[in-house]
Design a protein around this motif. Structure first.
Motif, PDB file in Angstrom:
ATOM      1  N   SER A  50      -5.202   1.502   1.820  1.00  0.00           N
ATOM      2  CA  SER A  50      -5.716   0.408   2.644  1.00  0.00           C
ATOM      3  C   SER A  50      -6.243   0.976   3.955  1.00  0.00           C
ATOM      4  O   SER A  50      -5.935   2.101   4.331  1.00  0.00           O
ATOM      5  N   LYS A  79      -6.634   8.640  -4.389  1.00  0.00           N
ATOM      6  CA  LYS A  79      -7.444   7.879  -5.347  1.00  0.00           C
ATOM      7  C   LYS A  79      -7.245   8.431  -6.757  1.00  0.00           C
ATOM      8  O   LYS A  79      -7.069   7.675  -7.721  1.00  0.00           O
ATOM      9  N   GLN A  86      -2.368   3.163  -3.923  1.00  0.00           N
ATOM     10  CA  GLN A  86      -3.031   2.058  -3.231  1.00  0.00           C
ATOM     11  C   GLN A  86      -3.369   2.491  -1.803  1.00  0.00           C
ATOM     12  O   GLN A  86      -2.479   2.821  -1.029  1.00  0.00           O
ATOM     13  N   SER A  89       0.835  -1.203   0.000  1.00  0.00           N
ATOM     14  CA  SER A  89       0.000   0.000   0.000  1.00  0.00           C
ATOM     15  C   SER A  89       0.869   1.252   0.000  1.00  0.00           C
ATOM     16  O   SER A  89       2.003   1.247   0.474  1.00  0.00           O
TER      17      SER A  89
END
Lengths: 319, 95
Positions: free
Chosen positions: A216, A209, A214, A131
């Motif tokens: 999480s 985004k 990534q 992430s």
């Protein structure tokens, strides 16, 4: 906690890092004189016990109480105090801290220890799985929330609905003050982030985004700290306004990556490092517009500074 | 002649903050009715906030006013560091 952990803390407190930190912890503070020192103690003890080089950054938001003086008086060599003009906003303070951070991973944590620091490793584990951003969540399955008022609970539910339906951000809690970033993600996101108040969390996740990072989410234990400065009604109203602002900024292209180099990061980092080496706090808000890059030359504190500072001379920087 | 000194023992654990202050104060006051010497084990305490520190100081003063003392024992790492940073380590009896 063992005697060796205390020894690790004392080593960290008294010996300047000889290498680039693996971890940076950024804590924003505005008028936190009552609670910042215990938080620093808890954070410093735990982080030192991990056995990796790390730095602590207190991004003071121009507190009008004794916060900055108390932090400076602690005289911890790997604690860097960033000072600023009074109450520019939490987002402003966090941005200064995140852009000054030199760790490979950077944690932003609230000053009240409402999310106990011991959960850092839970987020780090997720980051190590690939992430770019790991969000501590009070709403994810497995989280534990204590002493949260009904007003704050209601506000959280409303914000969750708006965020998931309006922004498609894949987390259930955007506002928890406990988030972990890779250094690259932190620099990218916080050099684009412009909202200065508490909605900056949402803006940062929106940007993550948008940029395809990534994200999480990790459930955390969260204890509502007495003396919280959150006014649920005001927060909700401002948040709605900021939702529109973020959309508007995006439509106008304000978040386009070509509009941003790392000028703010480089300047802040340079001046923070210089202040740290001089043993002084760094005031990030002095002469805050039309800055030219500061060329202090590479330092032994971070050998990457000189390399990162190229092509920064044409940009106006507003911090 | 035998001299005995009664010491009450209290053990607290977890997070000691303003939410726990009232309960802690009531416990101390209850103990003070039987002994002015209290040994407080902090081995399992993860965090103390400023309100908790103020409660510890208050308890220490109460004990000393009655001729005894509040003894902090088995102090956990985070609490030891917080006491050190606030310079309260010099004010308490720590063993």
């Amino acid at each position: 906690m063992t005697a060796s952990s205390l020894s690790d803390y004392h080593q960290w407190a008294s010996t300047p890092l000889s290498t680039k930190p693996a971890y940076s912890v950024v804590i924003p503070a505005y008028n936190e004189a009552w609670r910042v020192v215990p938080t620093i103690g808890a954070v410093a003890t735990y982080m030192s016990s991990l056995g990796q080089p790390w730095e602590l950054i207190i991004a003071d938001d121009g507190s009008t109480d004794e916060t900055a003086a108390l932090v400076a008086d602690l005289d911890l060599v790997n604690l860097h105090l960033l000072t600023g003009t009074p109450n520019q906003g939490k987002g402003h303070a966090v941005r200064r801290g995140m852009l000054a951070a030199r760790g490979d991973v950077v944690l932003f944590a609230d000053a009240d220890q409402s999310t106990p620091i011991e959960q850092f490793e839970d987020l780090l584990g997720e980051l190590n799985q690939g992430s770019d951003v790991v969000v501590g969540s009070r709403a994810a399955d497995g989280s534990e929330v204590s002493n949260k008022s009904a007003a704050r609970h209601l506000m959280s539910q409303g914000l969750k609905f708006l965020v998931t339906t309006g922004f498609q951000i894949p987390v259930s809690d955007t506002q928890c003050g406990f988030k972990l970033f890779t250094r690259e993600a932190a620099r990218t996101l916080f050099s684009h982030q412009v909202i200065d108040d508490f909605s900056f969390d949402l803006e940062v996740l929106f940007l993550a985004k948008k940029f395809g990072l990534q994200i999480s989410e990790v459930p955390v234990t969260w204890i509502d700290a007495p003396g919280s400065k959150v006014d649920a009604a005001k927060v909700a109203a401002k948040f709605l306004t900021d939702l529109v602002t973020i959309r508007f900024n995006d439509i106008r292209g304000r978040y386009n990556q070509e509009n941003h180099d790392v000028t703010k990061a480089d300047l802040i980092e340079d001046r923070s490092i210089k202040a740290s080496l001089d043993g002084n706090a760094c005031n990030d808000d002095e002469n805050s517009s039309h800055r030219e890059p500061v060329d202090d030359g590479p330092t032994s504190y971070d050998s990457t500074v000189g390399a990162d500072r190229t092509s920064t001379t044409k940009h106006e920087v507003k911090l | 002649m035998n001299i005995t000194k009664s010491i009450s023992a209290i053990e607290i654990s977890g997070r000691f903050d303003a939410h726990e202050a009232t309960s802690f104060r009531e416990t101390i006051e209850q103990e003070l009715t039987t002994s002015s010497n209290i040994r407080l084990s902090l081995a399992e305490v993860e965090f103390v906030d400023s309100t908790a520190l103020a409660e510890l100081v208050r308890a220490m003063k109460k004990c000393r006013e009655q001729g005894g003392d509040l003894i902090l024992s088995e102090v956990s790492g985070p609490v030891a560091v917080i006491l050190e940073l606030t310079k309260l380590d010099a004010a308490f009896t720590i063993e």
